[in-house]
Design an enzyme around this catalytic site. Structure first.
Site, short mmCIF file in Angstrom:
data_model
loop_
_atom_site.label_atom_id
_atom_site.label_comp_id
_atom_site.label_asym_id
_atom_site.label_seq_id
_atom_site.Cartn_x
_atom_site.Cartn_y
_atom_site.Cartn_z
N THR A 44 -1.76 2.37 -7.81
CA THR A 44 -2.88 3.07 -8.41
C THR A 44 -2.39 4.17 -9.34
O THR A 44 -2.90 4.34 -10.46
CB THR A 44 -3.75 3.67 -7.30
OG1 THR A 44 -4.03 2.64 -6.38
CG2 THR A 44 -5.03 4.23 -7.84
N SER B 110 -5.23 5.50 -0.29
CA SER B 110 -5.05 4.07 -0.39
C SER B 110 -6.31 3.42 -0.95
O SER B 110 -7.41 3.68 -0.49
CB SER B 110 -4.75 3.53 1.00
OG SER B 110 -4.61 2.15 0.94
N SER B 111 -6.10 2.58 -1.95
CA SER B 111 -7.26 1.88 -2.52
C SER B 111 -7.61 0.76 -1.56
O SER B 111 -6.76 -0.06 -1.23
CB SER B 111 -6.92 1.30 -3.87
OG SER B 111 -6.05 2.13 -4.56
N GLY C 142 -0.60 -5.66 -2.64
CA GLY C 142 0.47 -6.65 -2.60
C GLY C 142 0.43 -7.41 -1.29
O GLY C 142 -0.48 -7.26 -0.48
N SER D 116 0.85 -1.18 0.00
CA SER D 116 0.00 0.00 0.00
C SER D 116 0.90 1.24 0.00
O SER D 116 1.83 1.33 0.79
CB SER D 116 -0.87 -0.03 1.25
OG SER D 116 -1.59 1.16 1.28
N GLY D 117 0.61 2.15 -0.92
CA GLY D 117 1.41 3.37 -0.98
C GLY D 117 2.65 3.23 -1.84
O GLY D 117 3.48 4.12 -1.90
N ASN E 167 -0.76 5.40 3.19
CA ASN E 167 -1.00 6.08 1.92
C ASN E 167 -2.20 6.99 2.10
O ASN E 167 -3.24 6.57 2.61
CB ASN E 167 -1.27 5.01 0.86
CG ASN E 167 -1.48 5.59 -0.52
OD1 ASN E 167 -1.52 6.82 -0.67
ND2 ASN E 167 -1.61 4.73 -1.51
N GLU F 42 0.75 -8.58 2.32
CA GLU F 42 0.67 -7.76 3.53
C GLU F 42 1.08 -8.58 4.75
O GLU F 42 0.71 -9.73 4.89
CB GLU F 42 -0.74 -7.20 3.71
CG GLU F 42 -1.02 -6.07 2.73
CD GLU F 42 -2.33 -5.36 3.01
OE1 GLU F 42 -3.10 -5.82 3.87
OE2 GLU F 42 -2.58 -4.35 2.34
N1 ADP Z 1 5.03 7.74 -10.22
C1 ADP Z 1 4.81 8.51 -9.17
N2 ADP Z 1 5.22 9.78 -9.19
C2 ADP Z 1 5.02 10.59 -8.15
N3 ADP Z 1 4.41 10.22 -7.05
C3 ADP Z 1 3.97 8.95 -6.94
C4 ADP Z 1 4.15 8.04 -8.02
N4 ADP Z 1 3.64 6.88 -7.65
C5 ADP Z 1 3.15 7.05 -6.41
N5 ADP Z 1 3.34 8.30 -5.97
C6 ADP Z 1 2.98 8.85 -4.68
O1 ADP Z 1 2.67 7.79 -3.83
C7 ADP Z 1 1.36 7.89 -3.33
C8 ADP Z 1 0.73 6.53 -3.24
O2 ADP Z 1 0.50 6.02 -4.51
P1 ADP Z 1 -0.71 5.01 -4.81
O3 ADP Z 1 -0.65 4.73 -6.25
O4 ADP Z 1 -1.97 5.52 -4.29
O5 ADP Z 1 -0.26 3.76 -4.00
P2 ADP Z 1 -0.99 2.36 -3.94
O6 ADP Z 1 -2.08 2.35 -4.90
O7 ADP Z 1 0.09 1.39 -4.28
O8 ADP Z 1 -1.43 2.21 -2.58
C9 ADP Z 1 0.62 8.77 -4.27
O9 ADP Z 1 -0.36 9.48 -3.64
C10 ADP Z 1 1.73 9.69 -4.77
O10 ADP Z 1 1.89 10.77 -3.89
MG MG Z 2 -3.89 2.08 -4.60
#
Ligand code: ADP
Ligand code: MG
Length: 1608
Positions: free
Chosen positions: A178, A229-230, A459, A173-174, A226, A461
């Site tokens: 997403t 977070s989804s 992923g 997560s984070g 995050n 956990e």
């Molecule tokens: N390619 C990227 N460039 C800049 N910031 C990113 C990038 N990927 C992730 N982040 C940062 O990380 C945070 C978490 O990403 P997110 O995709 O929501 O994580 P996940 O879906 O894996 O939980 C986002 O809010 C953003 O601030």
């Molecule tokens: Mg996500």
């Protein structure tokens, strides 16, 4: 084993585990081998620690050298972009490499097929449309690792292999899953719309992208890990249209979303600092006041469901703004505003449910009747409040015979309340997904439609406390990992098979038993379901069952913890996870009671009922296969969460298995969400969890390193002696490996590649380095020897030279001394001789003097005696002479005196006589002389008079006669005078006697002379009179002359006749010309196959005869003109009047046609009836009334020339001509002809090499059209003009938008501009004449002005459109050329890089695009430039086009260079610089030096590659030299810089310096230049066209246009 130890030499670097850093590097300081025992001493620099590794050879042999620390890779591999290329492939190497790259801000790294994405936690300039464009169409190996490369790969394989694709994005997560999925989707939307992200999105794409904000609002929340977070898994299939032959482009046609495991518990509970789903906060802060009141919304603090985490806002997130976005996204996917408010109403109701207060009354629960929250919730849901309340606080148990309703306790009531809320929310979520899916597949699913699925799923956990959710998630990951392993394994296997090498299969950790443990028959999930279905099911009994079943020694993946009875451990592939059994049953069941369900079903709120119905749709489809043959029962009907999840997972796996899978592993580098901070333990743990290390283990078990034979031989040939250098790379490779490795297990020869076990490459590399080192030393040795020898030889030579010089100098000195001695002797000799001679001379002189003196004295005495003797003789002689002379003189004097006296007397007498005589004769002579003079004068005057006037000669003759008489008389007198003189002379002796007579005579002569004088006077008078007469005569003559000029009638006629002759000639010439014109027309008509041959013949005859007549009449004209001028003009004016009347009649109809009737040709009455043919009416027309246009023209021609004898032909001709052209002008045929012949089917004059087309030949269409415009305006046909021009412009537009070749565009761009200028000029003239008319008070219509304005505007647009269209086309064509020509083309022979350029040569084969050279690019530009010049393209336009193209060249090449991996070497820099300088040269030689500005960035980038990069000062220099590049770009280029052989790679310290500089100026962090940002087209100022040419090329037949145009 010895070999393994051999690698460990002093200075070797190896890795040691470390708690903080994961792994630290140590250097070998000492190595001792004593017998079997081995001792290695390492020193760790970072901590100063010393480590000693001890082992024995047998021990090492037994565990395959596992005791030895893992080795560091060769430095050339530092920061490699694909982990698979690491020679020593182990955890520390992977970690080190990723860390290095991450700190260089390269967040993406490949690990074989997997893309590892590190979360930068900062804005990185990697996702702009320009970058997308760069990645579009490129192969994965070509550019730096990137998300887009993976997306592109999926996209291309979908199109090419016609196979569905999946991209699996996983990570903690984070970690950025997403975010990555979002970028991937955006990439598809952009690439699909042809690369221009600006505004090109279709509605489908918008709605596909709009799913993100919706799903995130309802399914994402803030967690500690995050902020966004989804809380659900998502698999989104993006559907693409199938390319067909008719429509080869692929576009997004829809999407399908599947979701997994929404975290329901979050709705009712959030841990500290976490939040509920975003939508609630958005609603609370974003809803408008009215709705807020309706829904009873307050701030988030007032709701129990929202305030448990004590954190309602996220820094940097504006919930109110997000609410607007969510609402907009909902509209985008097709959910109406009304429905949206229904959704929000349910959300609000859920919040109120959470606020229902349930109190405990003894063992029962109680809700106050007037609980505001309950009432509000019931109202919003449209259910009966009493019922609602009842079934929260009570429950019903159905036994076989009766229904028992009992109270529940407070805890149970709260659980019941919450489960209602959870149930509704999850239904709402499912409903949203369903609606989105329906709306996104509106286009209808075609058979065999392709899709790319993007899986964004949590992923692995592993928390402190792991529950049912973690269990499910890890279960899913276990399955995905299995799939992944199988995939990697399969690929590996495929390669081995394809290369036909011997391989015995490597056993890798298969996790199938673990999966079986969970999902297998009577696995954990089955037991859980069974327990859940029991009414008395509880967590306690479940765990006992699990222990009973699985805590056996055969089950390797299950473990009972040592302490406690509430947990179990599963050994997942990543780590062991201990799950807390608490809540498993409850979470698995997750249902509402039937009674509560009934309450909800009886709601008055239709939308709620619709939402709830989803349950039936979703669950049965899952339930049936899982549930199998279980007996029916009330509880058994409801599927559990676990079984739903399992079923959906099975389905997902099926889908994924049918697609080609691409993997992206997101990694969260630190827990603080800090930008570019790296926490090694955390990353290491994730690398393990995401299976990257697992894959590495798999490939290490086989042959992880492989190289093509050519590349291998190319790199390692130097390991064998040159006699073994076989031209066949295959055998050469074999001989190398045989010699060097000599262990058949360590390598395998495939068909095209050689395979190595792990570490062999590094070993080879090490040998190579050593060999090179040895070679270098050898070369150095020899070079040094050579240098020293040369130096010695030079010194020797110098010494000899110096000796020679010295000796020469000495010899010279001695020689000189000798010479000096000799000289001295000679001088002495001479001096002495001289002295002796002098003395001798002196003595001799003295002797001579003495002698001389004596002789002189003697001679003097002798001379004195002689002189005395001579003097005596002289004295004697003189005295004797004197005496004789005195006697003679006296005698002579006396005689002379006597003679003189006598002679004097005689002379006096004679003198007196002569004096008298002389006096009289002088007088006469004088008179005579005077007279003579007078006569001469007279005669001269007379002669002059005679000459003056021949006509008065007679009178003058008479006068001359008289004058002659007088002359005779005078002659006589003269003669008398003469005789008298004679007489005087004669009688000079008797002068005194005759004196009287002479005097008388003289008097007489005087008288006579007087008479003569008088006569002369008279004669003078007469002469005067005569002169008078002559003058009178002259006057008369002058008068006569004047009278002649005054032209009395008869003489004036004669004069006029004389004048008339030339006039006639010119008349006839004009007529003749007209005749020829007519003849031409006729022949043309004949050629045109009009059936008018006979008429034409007649007309020809008729037309020719008058001309001939007039021609022949010319000579007779002098006798008397047959047509007096007056009559002639009167006739003409008469006819003119007639014609004017006719024209006036014709006019009104013409106007009406302009206003409305579309096809004037058919509507017009037959031409023969028209009054305009009045002139030709006399001649009966042989044609049918329906005449063709051509015949009408013939008619008009006849009208002009028909009555051959008519004197008015010329005048009438003018009028008729006008009339004729008017008709032609109105004719649709003219327009058709313009469009057809001048535009659509125009054969554009091609610029040929031999002849240069003149302006006239190029611009004729513009001029002809312009001239037609002028004609139309002259005839007040502005409306018609506008219509014609609009059609013409449309035709031009159609023509130029086809882009057949450059000629068309260039030609028309030029011509349009010319036409624009013509129109402008015309407009100005029109304005001027308008002003004049206004001054003179004439009314003028503004119609022409308006029409011209419109035409001008349209032309402006057309010009811009052609320009843009063309330049776009040119850019398209140029696009393929730029990279090969400017970046890849290597024209300098001394600096050729091998095409591959890769480290082992196996990366990045030569580019896929064609092999264009810089020459070809320049040729392209030159050809373009020439074409434009040939078409006389306006200077600034041509300049703009070329400049823009060069800008595109510069920008594209620069952008490409910035993205190209394993390419930027020093040699490439030189090559590119050369190519750019060629371009610059071209620019300057073509006079567009300013375009070179656009190449500067590229040039500086190329320079950067060639500059030194070893010290911080060098970096300083680089920043100075490349002042046009921003630090981000420089950083990127430096990180791309790839050290070729013998070039030292950039040290990480320097990169850090650069990175820090880049951070300092974060504002200017644009990486790529903007390709789209073309400067606006600057329309050239229009020039005025003085003369509108009427040139029609010889090869064109334009009857109408020439008729119109020549009529001007
Ligand atoms: N390619 C990227 N460039 C800049 N910031 C990113 C990038 N990927 C992730 N982040 C940062 O990380 C945070 C978490 O990403 P997110 O995709 O929501 O994580 P996940 O879906 O894996 O939980 C986002 O809010 C953003 O601030
Ligand atoms: Mg996500």
């Amino acid at each position: 084993m010895a070999k393994a130890l051999e690698v460990y030499t002093k200075g070797t670097e190896a890795w040691f585990p470390d708690d903080k850093e994961g792994w630290v590097m140590g250097k070998l300081t000492a190595k001792t081998l004593a017998g079997d025992s081995v001792k290695l001493a390492f020193h760790i620099d970072s901590s100063g620690q010393d480590i000693t590794v001890e082992s024995t050879i047998p021990k090492l042999e037994a565990n395959k050298a596992a005791d030895l620390p893992p080795l560091q890779n060769p430095p050339a591999l530092d920061g490699t972009d694909d982990l698979a290329y690491l020679s020593y492939l182990h955890e520390p190497a992977v970690l080190h490499n990723i860390k290095l790259r991450y700190l260089q801000q390269s967040i993406y790294t490949y690990s074989g097929i997997v893309l590892i994405a590190m979360n930068p936690f900062a804005k990185v300039p990697l996702y702009g449309p320009d970058i997308m464009r760069e990645y579009s169409g490129k192969r994965r190996e070509e550019l730096e690792p990137h998300l887009f490369a993976v997306a592109e790969e999926a996209y291309r394989s979908m199109i090419q292999d016609k196979k569905n694709q999946s991209i699996i994005v996983s990570g903690e997560s984070g970690a950025g899953k997403t975010q990555s999925a979002r970028y991937i989707m955006r990439y598809f939307a952009t690439v699909e719309s042809g690369g221009s992200s600006s505004g090109g999105d279709s509605e489908v794409e918008r709605s596909v992208l709009a799913t993100n904000p919706i799903m995130e609002a309802f399914g994402n929340s803030k967690t500690t890990r995050n902020d966004n977070s989804s809380r659900f898994g998502k698999y989104m299939e993006i559907l693409f249209s199938t390319p067909t032959a008719a429509n080869p482009s692929v576009r997004i046609t829809g999407a399908k979303i599947r979701t997994y495991l929404l975290e329901r518990s979050r709705l009712i509970f959030q841990p500290a600092t976490e939040r509920n789903y975003h939508i609630f906060y958005q609603l609370c802060s974003g809803a408008p006041a009215a709705e807020r009141k309706d829904l009873g919304l307050g701030s988030w603090e007032s709701f129990f469901y929202l305030n448990q985490g004590q954190c309602g806002t996220i820094p940097g997130v504006d919930d109110a703004a997000d609410f607007v976005e969510t609402s907009k996204a909902l509209s985008d996917v097709g959910i109406s505003l009304q429905t949206q408010w229904a959704i929000f109403k349910i959300c609000a109701a859920l919040l109120h449910i959470g606020n229902i207060k349930i109190e405990a009354k003894r063992d029962e629960s109680h809700i106050a009747d007037d609980d505001a929250a309950m009432l509000q919730a019931a109202t919003l849901l449209g259910v009966d409040a009493k019922e609602f309340k009842k079934w929260i606080t009570k429950k019903q148990i159905i036994t076989r015979s009766e229904k028992i309703v009992s109270n529940v306790n407070q805890y149970q009531a709260i659980v019941g309340r919450d489960s209602v809320a959870k149930f509704i929310y999850s239904m709402l979520f499912d409903w949203l997904v369903k609606v989105i899916n329906i709306n996104l597949s509106k286009e209808g699913v075609e058979a065999g439609q392709r899709f790319i699925g993007v899986l964004d799923i949590y992923g692995f956990e592993h928390f402190q406390k792991n529950s049912f959710e973690q269990f499910c998630i890890n279960y899913a990951n276990e399955k995905l990992q299995q799939e992944f392993n199988a995939h990697v394994f399969k690929l590996e296997q495929e390669e081995y098979v394809a290369e036909k090498i011997n391989w015995s299969f490597i056993d890798f950790n298969d996790n199938q038993p673990c999966i079986d443990l969970i999902e297998g028959k009577l696995g954990i999930l089955d037991l859980l379901d069974e327990e859940s279905r029991l009414p008395s099911g509880a967590d306690g009994s479940l765990i006992t069952k699990l222990y009973q079943r699985f805590a056996v020694p055969t089950q390797k993946f299950f473990e009972k913890p040592r302490f406690g009875q509430t947990a179990f451990t599963i050994k997942h592939y990543a780590t062991d996870v201990t799950y807390d059994i608490d809540g498993f049953i409850e979470k698995n069941k997750d249902t509402v009671s039937d009674e509560q369900m009934a309450v909800l079903n009886s709601s008055e709120f239709d939308f709620l009922k619709e939402v709830i119905k989803i349950e039936e749709e979703v669950k049965p489809e899952v339930a049936s296969p899982v549930r199998g043959g279980r007996g029916p029962g009330a509880t058994a009907k409801k599927p559990t969460l676990g079984s739903i999840f399992k079923a959906s997972l099975v389905k997902l796996m099926e889908t994924i298995r049918q697609t080609e899978v691409h993997y992206i592993r997101c990694i969260k580098p630190n827990s603080a969400k800090a930008a570019f901070q790296f926490e090694p333990p955390m990353v290491l743990q994730q690398l393990r969890a995401c299976g990257v290390l697992e894959t590495i283990r798999i490939s290490c078990a086989g042959y992880p390193s492989r190289t093509q034979f050519e590349d291998f031989a190319d790199r390692y040939y130097l390991l064998v002696p040159s006699k073994d250098w076989d031209p066949n790379p295959n055998t050469l490779t074999l001989s190398i490996v045989r010699k060097v490795i000599n262990d058949d297990d360590k390598f395998q020869m495939g068909l095209t590649k050689v395979f190595f076990r792990a570490g062999q490459m590094a070993f080879l590399e090490k040998l190579r380095t050593e060999r090179q080192r040895a070679c270098v030393i050898m070369i150095q040795k020899n070079v040094r020897a050579g240098v020293y020898r040369r130096r010695y030889l030079r010194m020797r030579e110098a010494a000899i030279k110096i000796q020679t010089a010295t000796r020469a100098w000495q010899a010279r000195r001695k020689y000189r001394a000798m010479r000096e001695t000799r000289a001295a002797i000679k001088i002495q000799q001479t001096v002495r001789a001289w002295l002796a001679r002098k003395r001798f001379n002196r003595i001799r002189d003295a002797v001579v003097k003495v002698q001389a003196t004596y002789r002189m004295a003697r001679a003097k005495a002798e001379a004195r005696a002689l002189r005395r003797l001579r003097a005596a003789i002289v004295i004697q002689r003189v005295f004797r002479g004197y005496r004789a002379r005195r006697v003679y003189k006296a005698a002579k004097q006396r005689m002379v005196l006597l003679q003189s006296c006598v002679r004097r007397r005689i002379a006096v007498k004679e003198m007196r006589v002569l004096k008298a005589e002389a006096r009289s004769v002088g007088k006469l002579k004088e008179t005579n002389y005077k007279l003579e003079n007078k006569v001469v004068e007279l005669s001269r005057t007379v002669a002059a008079r005679n000459e003056e006037n021949a006509k008065t000669l007679e009178k003058l003759a008479a006068a001359e006669e008289q004058a002659r008489v007088w002359r005779e008389k005078f002659d006589k007198a003269d003669a008398g005078g003469k005789s008298a003189a004679a007489r005087v002379e004669e009688g000079s002796a008797e002068l005194k006697a005759e004196l009287a007579a002479v005097k008388a005579e003289k008097e007489k002569a005087d008288k006579e002379a007087e008479k003569v004088a008088v006569m002369l006077k008279r004669r003078d008078e007469k002469i005067e009179k005569l002169e008078e007469a002559i003058r009178a005569g002259k006057e008369e003559y002058a008068k006569l002359k004047a009278e002649k000029n005054a032209a009395p009638p008869p003489s004036a006629a004669a004069a006029a006749a004389a004048m008339a002759r030339p006039g006639d000639d010119s008349d006839s010439a004009a007529l003749r010309k007209e005749v020829t014109v007519l003849r031409e027309q006729i022949t043309r008509l004949l050629a045109g196959k009009y059936r008018a041959d006979r008429v034409a013949d007649q007309m020809l005859a008729a037309a020719t005869s008058p001309g001939n007549d007039l021609h022949t009449a010319g000579p007779h004209g002098s006798n008397g003109h047959p047509y007096p001028l007056e009559t002639r003009s009167s006739v003409t004016s008469q006819i003119e009047m007639d014609m004017a009347a006719a024209a006036a009649k014709a006019r009104p109809r013409r106007h009406s046609f302009v206003e409305g009737q579309p096809s004037p040709v058919q509507e017009r009455p037959p031409a023969s009836n028209m009054p305009s043919t009045a002139g030709g009416a006399a001649l009966p027309s042989p044609l049918t009334p329906r005449k063709s246009r051509a015949n009408m023209m013939i008619d008009t021609a006849l009208g002009v020339n028909g009555p051959s004898t008519s004197p008015m032909s010329a005048g009438a001709g003018v009028v008729l001509e006008a009339e004729r052209s008017l008709r032609v002008l109105e004719d649709k045929a003219l327009e058709d002809e313009i469009i057809d012949a001048l535009v659509t089917n125009l054969r554009i004059p091609l610029p040929s090499t031999q002849t240069v087309a003149t302006r006239k030949e190029i611009f004729f269409p513009a001029h002809l059209i312009g001239s037609t415009v002028v004609r139309l305006l002259n005839h007040d046909l502005a409306g018609r003009m506008l219509a014609v021009m609009t059609n013409v412009m449309k035709a031009i537009q159609n023509l130029t938008m086809k882009f057949e070749d450059d000629y068309v565009s260039a030609f028309w761009l030029s011509n349009c501009y010319e036409l624009l200028c013509v129109v402008r000029t015309t407009q100005e003239k029109e304005r001027a004449s308008q002003r004049r008319r206004n001054i003179s008070g004439e009314p003028g219509s503004g119609e022409a002005e308006r029409a011209l304005d419109k035409v001008r505007n349209d032309l402006d647009y057309l010009l811009i459109e052609i320009y843009h269209g063309w330049i776009k086309e040119l850019k398209k064509r140029l696009a393929n050329m730029i990279v090969p020509a400017v970046i890849e083309n290597q024209s300098l022979p001394g600096y050729i890089c091998k095409q591959s350029g890769g480290l082992w040569g196996k990366w990045g084969k030569s580019s896929s695009s064609g092999q264009f050279t810089i020459e070809q690019l320049l040729n392209f530009l030159s050809k373009l430039s020439k074409t434009m010049r040939c078409y006389y393209m306006e200077e600034s336009m041509a300049r703009q086009i070329l400049t823009e193209l060069l800008r595109v060249v510069g920008v594209s090449a620069f952008n490409h260079l910035l993205m190209r991996k394993n390419f930027c070497t020093w040699k490439r820099g030189v090559q590119i610089q050369y190519n750019v300088s060629r371009l610059e040269e071209w620019c300057t030689s073509h006079g567009i030096a300013e375009a070179t500005l656009h190449l500067q960035q590229l040039l500086q980038a190329a320079k950067l590659l060639t500059l030194n990069k070893t010290s911080p000062q060098d970096i300083e220099t680089i920043f100075d030299v490349c002042f046009l590049l921003n630090p981000t770009q420089i950083k990127k280029l430096l990180s791309l810089y790839y050290a070729a052989d013998f070039d030292s790679p950039l040290s990480p310290e320097l990169l850090k310096i650069v990175a820090s500089r880049a951070v300092m100026n974060e504002k200017s962090d644009i990486l790529l230049l903007d390709l789209e940002q073309a400067p606006d087209f600057a329309k050239p100022a229009s020039k005025s066209v003085d003369v509108i040419e009427r040139f029609v090329p010889a090869w064109m037949s334009l009857p109408n246009i020439s008729a119109v145009v020549s009529g001007n």
